[in-house]
Design a protein around this motif. Sequence first.
Motif, PDB file in Angstrom:
ATOM      1  N   TYR A   1       0.832  -1.205   0.000  1.00  0.00           N
ATOM      2  CA  TYR A   1       0.000   0.000   0.000  1.00  0.00           C
ATOM      3  C   TYR A   1       0.870   1.260   0.000  1.00  0.00           C
ATOM      4  O   TYR A   1       0.691   2.157  -0.843  1.00  0.00           O
ATOM      5  N   PHE A   2       1.820   1.314   0.933  1.00  0.00           N
ATOM      6  CA  PHE A   2       2.667   2.511   1.022  1.00  0.00           C
ATOM      7  C   PHE A   2       3.569   2.641  -0.204  1.00  0.00           C
ATOM      8  O   PHE A   2       3.859   3.751  -0.656  1.00  0.00           O
ATOM      9  N   ARG A   3       3.982   1.509  -0.755  1.00  0.00           N
ATOM     10  CA  ARG A   3       4.777   1.585  -1.984  1.00  0.00           C
ATOM     11  C   ARG A   3       3.929   2.136  -3.125  1.00  0.00           C
ATOM     12  O   ARG A   3       4.406   2.939  -3.940  1.00  0.00           O
ATOM     13  N   GLY A   4       2.679   1.710  -3.168  1.00  0.00           N
ATOM     14  CA  GLY A   4       1.769   2.236  -4.188  1.00  0.00           C
ATOM     15  C   GLY A   4       1.540   3.728  -4.034  1.00  0.00           C
ATOM     16  O   GLY A   4       1.511   4.478  -5.017  1.00  0.00           O
ATOM     17  N   ILE A   5       1.390   4.192  -2.792  1.00  0.00           N
ATOM     18  CA  ILE A   5       1.170   5.619  -2.534  1.00  0.00           C
ATOM     19  C   ILE A   5       2.396   6.436  -2.955  1.00  0.00           C
ATOM     20  O   ILE A   5       2.278   7.482  -3.611  1.00  0.00           O
ATOM     21  N   THR A   6       3.597   5.975  -2.576  1.00  0.00           N
ATOM     22  CA  THR A   6       4.814   6.729  -2.926  1.00  0.00           C
ATOM     23  C   THR A   6       5.029   6.755  -4.434  1.00  0.00           C
ATOM     24  O   THR A   6       5.477   7.765  -4.994  1.00  0.00           O
TER      25      THR A   6
ATOM     26  N   GLN B   1      -9.582  -1.582   5.669  1.00  0.00           N
ATOM     27  CA  GLN B   1      -8.420  -1.492   4.792  1.00  0.00           C
ATOM     28  C   GLN B   1      -8.824  -1.614   3.326  1.00  0.00           C
ATOM     29  O   GLN B   1      -8.223  -0.969   2.452  1.00  0.00           O
ATOM     30  N   ILE B   2      -9.836  -2.438   3.059  1.00  0.00           N
ATOM     31  CA  ILE B   2     -10.311  -2.590   1.680  1.00  0.00           C
ATOM     32  C   ILE B   2     -10.775  -1.249   1.127  1.00  0.00           C
ATOM     33  O   ILE B   2     -10.426  -0.855   0.005  1.00  0.00           O
ATOM     34  N   GLU B   3     -11.555  -0.512   1.919  1.00  0.00           N
ATOM     35  CA  GLU B   3     -12.071   0.782   1.469  1.00  0.00           C
ATOM     36  C   GLU B   3     -10.953   1.799   1.281  1.00  0.00           C
ATOM     37  O   GLU B   3     -10.961   2.578   0.318  1.00  0.00           O
ATOM     38  N   GLU B   4      -9.978   1.782   2.182  1.00  0.00           N
ATOM     39  CA  GLU B   4      -8.859   2.725   2.064  1.00  0.00           C
ATOM     40  C   GLU B   4      -8.078   2.490   0.775  1.00  0.00           C
ATOM     41  O   GLU B   4      -7.708   3.442   0.070  1.00  0.00           O
TER      42      GLU B   4
ATOM     43  N   LYS C   1      -9.990   3.600  -2.304  1.00  0.00           N
ATOM     44  CA  LYS C   1      -9.912   5.058  -2.461  1.00  0.00           C
ATOM     45  C   LYS C   1      -8.573   5.463  -3.067  1.00  0.00           C
ATOM     46  O   LYS C   1      -8.513   6.357  -3.920  1.00  0.00           O
ATOM     47  N   ALA C   2      -7.505   4.799  -2.633  1.00  0.00           N
ATOM     48  CA  ALA C   2      -6.180   5.102  -3.172  1.00  0.00           C
ATOM     49  C   ALA C   2      -6.115   4.771  -4.661  1.00  0.00           C
ATOM     50  O   ALA C   2      -5.519   5.522  -5.452  1.00  0.00           O
ATOM     51  N   ILE C   3      -6.714   3.646  -5.060  1.00  0.00           N
ATOM     52  CA  ILE C   3      -6.731   3.260  -6.478  1.00  0.00           C
ATOM     53  C   ILE C   3      -7.546   4.266  -7.286  1.00  0.00           C
ATOM     54  O   ILE C   3      -7.149   4.673  -8.392  1.00  0.00           O
TER      55      ILE C   3
ATOM     56  N   ILE D   1      -7.622   9.032 -11.079  1.00  0.00           N
ATOM     57  CA  ILE D   1      -7.889  10.453 -11.352  1.00  0.00           C
ATOM     58  C   ILE D   1      -6.601  11.148 -11.785  1.00  0.00           C
ATOM     59  O   ILE D   1      -6.585  11.925 -12.755  1.00  0.00           O
ATOM     60  N   SER D   2      -5.507  10.841 -11.072  1.00  0.00           N
ATOM     61  CA  SER D   2      -4.219  11.458 -11.415  1.00  0.00           C
ATOM     62  C   SER D   2      -3.767  11.036 -12.805  1.00  0.00           C
ATOM     63  O   SER D   2      -3.273  11.863 -13.594  1.00  0.00           O
ATOM     64  N   GLU D   3      -3.928   9.785 -13.128  1.00  0.00           N
ATOM     65  CA  GLU D   3      -3.535   9.295 -14.449  1.00  0.00           C
ATOM     66  C   GLU D   3      -4.334  10.002 -15.543  1.00  0.00           C
ATOM     67  O   GLU D   3      -3.764  10.473 -16.543  1.00  0.00           O
TER      68      GLU D   3
END
Length: 677
Positions: A599-604, A647-650, A653-655, A660-662
């Motif tokens: 998760y944190f690797r995906g965020i960074t 954690q699933i919902e978090e 949301k990150a995905i 959106i950024s992409e």
Amino acid sequence: MTGRSLKASLKGIEQANKALTRNALGKKALALELGIARSTVHNFFSGKPVDRLNFEEICKKLGLNWEKIVDIPANEPRTEQLQDTTINNNNFVGREDAIAHLNNLVNEGAKVILIHAEGGIGKTTLATKWFELQGLEYLELRVVTTPQNLNSVENWLRFNLRDYFKENPEQDFITMMEQLKSKLQTRKLGFLIDNLELSLINGAFVEPHNSHYVELLTVLAHQNVQSVTLITSRELLYEPDVMKLKTFKSYHLQELKDEAWEYYFASCNISIDTVALHEINRAYGGNAFAMSLLSPDILSESQGNLKVYWQDNRDDIILRHPTLEKLVQRQFNKLEHDNSQAYKLLCRLGCYRYQYMTVISEKGIYCLLWDEKNERNKSRSLRDLKNRALVKFSSGGYYLYELIRQEAVERLKLTDDWKQSHAEAGIFLSTLISNNSQTIIPKITCTKVNDTQEQVYLNIENAETAVRQELTKQETIALEVVYHAMEFYEAGCFEELRQEPNLLNNAFFQAIRNMVLEYIDCYSHLGIVLYKFALTTHTLGIIDGREGKLIESNKEFEYCQRSFQVSEDFFQTALVIATRVKEDALMVNVLLSLACCHYFRGITLHELGIFLHQIIKNDESKKAFDESKVNLKKALKIVTNLSFEQQIEEIKKAIHSLEISENSCNTFIARFLIELA
């Protein structure tokens, strides 16, 4: 096929079968009338090459024009004979060395060769193929019945003297053998004696047929005969009167290697995964029969995907095919009848797993014969299993193929030896562990420097070195001791085992317990520390990048991702150990930590993608976004399996934020390109 060999086409075989019916003939009767071997007639109707003269004689007897029956390749003129006698066909793979070895033995003067291997490995196929490649017609003595009802060598000899050699057989067996020897001194011919093990008990011929078999092999091995005899057997032959013959040789046929299985599966349009291929080949012992049985299932059940098939079926390989099951059972049954002590040892050897410790030393085998005090008898039992190819030897020790091991386990469970076998195995393995149990804790060297960030870099590099190290031998042995203890106490997991009253005051077990728990705990904490290193380094990279310190920024981003990777490796190692000892609670904790790492690797990586887009590094930005998505999906898969709703919902949301950024970056790039145009 050479010019002296021909084979019938599919249409030709159909016409020949109709001619058989029309002439009121059977294949056996046809062979008798023509005075040729039944195997030759069988090969003719199977579309296999036979001697040209025999081919023409069969066609003539059936009233057929042989030129209209013969199979000629479409790209070859009918005036040319078929030339392909190589061993390169899909149904006969990986035996080039075996063919060459048989050729060498014959060239060196061998007259009788015993091909020895376990059932299904391809002994008979090799023998018949060798005869085919030599263009050599052969007579077959197939030993297919029980030892109590063995085919009579005398009857077989009398039949072939009369019907094949057109010789009036004498009444006396020895005289008939002289008749056979006389014929073979002027005629080149092959003999195939198939399944000889059914006539043997512990390497010796069964009474009362022993003398006839010895006489037959003595004649076939005579230096003046023009024949070559190939024998197939699952057991070695130890008859003194045969072993002393200089022209008698034994050849152990090895299992098919990974490359042969890969070639065969690829020819069947099966997609290859090298790891799965190696595991499945080892599990089945390179068995050629198993290879041919598995391919249709892989195609039908897994759409030709070898990796998927193996994942679904690896735990129950012996039950996949009743034919294979019976093949293995027959070998066990015969051993039980012939040699009860070796049979007992084979079943007890099923207590070892041969996975993490791939081989077991002689001491580890002999400890399972706790009820045998004579050391020489222990050695004999192991030798007898080796001679039947039921136990394999590799550098450093012995092992069972998984196909054999599963049958051994099933039979061992039916006896009173199950617990005792695991107890003896566990005690033996425990003697291999030194008193210094602290070697299980991984060591990461910390090199102190004045620069704080450089200190982090060095720690990450040292961690990379540590995590690449495989489990030490003692660590692996410790886990196997735990496995045997769990089987002995019938514990479903490590936690249950730790609560076993008999082990609470056992100092040795408590040491192993501490080793396992500290191992998992240590690697889990190292994983957490490493991804926190990564988060800190990532933040520094963003700051330095915005300040224009691109060299420092690039280095920080590099070490960030390296730190994340090492963190994942630490968690995976801890997970392997937790899985082996079936410690569910520890497995859940490690999996959750691994999900956090992804998760944190995906965020960074998401933030890195945005930063790279801002400094107009669009290709690098897209790559970062793609890797971010991969890691977030890995995290989502783990927490979904664990049913952690929050954690699933978090992560979802990150995905969504990443998407959106992409889209935003892609839209900006598209507008920029339009404006340039």
